[in-house]
Design a protein around this motif. Structure first.
Motif: not given
Length: 279
Positions: A92, A201, A204-205, A208, A241-242, A245, A248
């Protein structure tokens, strides 16, 4: 639950191969980019090459090295929390830096015209078009996490060095593909509009978050590791992960440019006012 099986380290000149090989890979990746960037500046001093792009790519290389080399790599072999941190760095954080470096554009700046046309044709080909689809990128980057952690696949891959490195390669390539589709500055065959990418996106959040919560609660997971390690890994996935993202999403906003003529096309055309006849 049992811990990870021990990995056998092959020595090469005093350094284990699992340190020497990834270090050489990262050095070659960073060195090749710097050489191409310098060549692009020399070939066209007026256009040059953005130092920000170079900085992003080198930052991605540094994050990749952090994930592949000690002290994180040995920790990841024996502790699920280390594995999850390694996954975030390789899959990531490093891909975001590498993609923001626009390596395809840099390569096009350095290639002869004939080879540049071939590379452009490859980017615009049907297979790349299908691969760069947001749904495909989402399934390869996030969808495989369910397959990895809720089946015996993770335990099998962790027990074999070759499969373990294959997992790293998948994390890196899938992460680069997802970052490229969402916020990549390089040319793409048919990049969807910003609202569509934001929706992908968002999925994806949410994915996760669901996977990490199921992992923390121990629902359906198949991971041979102590409970405290699994819960710690789930927390790293959730919060790390948060953050990745969110970065991103910021990159998507920063790299977005309105299409030329979009404002002009959206405005109603004014008809010229009739002028009174001059006697």
């Amino acid at each position: 639950m049992t811990g990870h099986p021990a990995h056998h380290h092959q020595e090469s000149g005093g350094l284990p191969l699992d340190v020497l090989l990834p270090a050489a890979f990262v050095v070659l990746l960073a060195g090749g980019y710097v050489l191409l960037a310098g060549r692009a500046r020399r070939r066209n001093a007026q256009a040059g090459w953005s130092r920000w792009r170079t900085g992003w790519f080198l930052a991605g290389c540094a994050l990749l090295a952090a994930g592949l080399l000690p002290p994180i790599a040995p920790w990841a072999h024996g502790d699920f929390r280390g594995h999850m941190l390694q996954h975030l760095l390789i899959g990531m954080y490093a891909p975001l830096g590498l993609v923001l470096g626009a390596p395809v554009t840099l390569l096009l700046r350095n290639l002869p015209a004939e080879h540049g046309r071939r590379l452009t044709g490859l980017v615009q080909s049907r297979p790349v078009h299908a691969l760069a689809n947001p749904i495909t990128a989402l399934l390869l980057s996030v969808g495989t996490l369910g397959l990895l952690y809720f089946t015996p696949l993770y335990n099998a891959m962790s027990a074999h060095t070759g499969l373990h490195w294959l997992l790293h390669a998948h994390f890196l390539l899938a992460g680069c593909l997802f970052a490229y589709v969402i916020a990549g500055p390089d040319p793409a065959p048919a990049r969807p509009k910003v609202p569509v990418r934001l929706v992908v996106l968002g999925v994806a959040i949410a994915s996760h978050a669901v996977i990490s919560q199921l992992m923390y609660g121990g629902f359906g997971i198949n991971i041979h590791a102590p409970v405290d390690q699994v819960q710690g890994g789930a927390q790293i996935m959730y919060y790390g992960g948060d953050i990745a993202e969110l970065l991103l999403a910021l990159a998507l906003v920063a790299t977005w440019r309105p299409q030329p003529g979009s404002r002009r096309a959206s405005r109603p055309q004014r008809r010229p006012e009739a002028r009174p006849a001059v006697p």
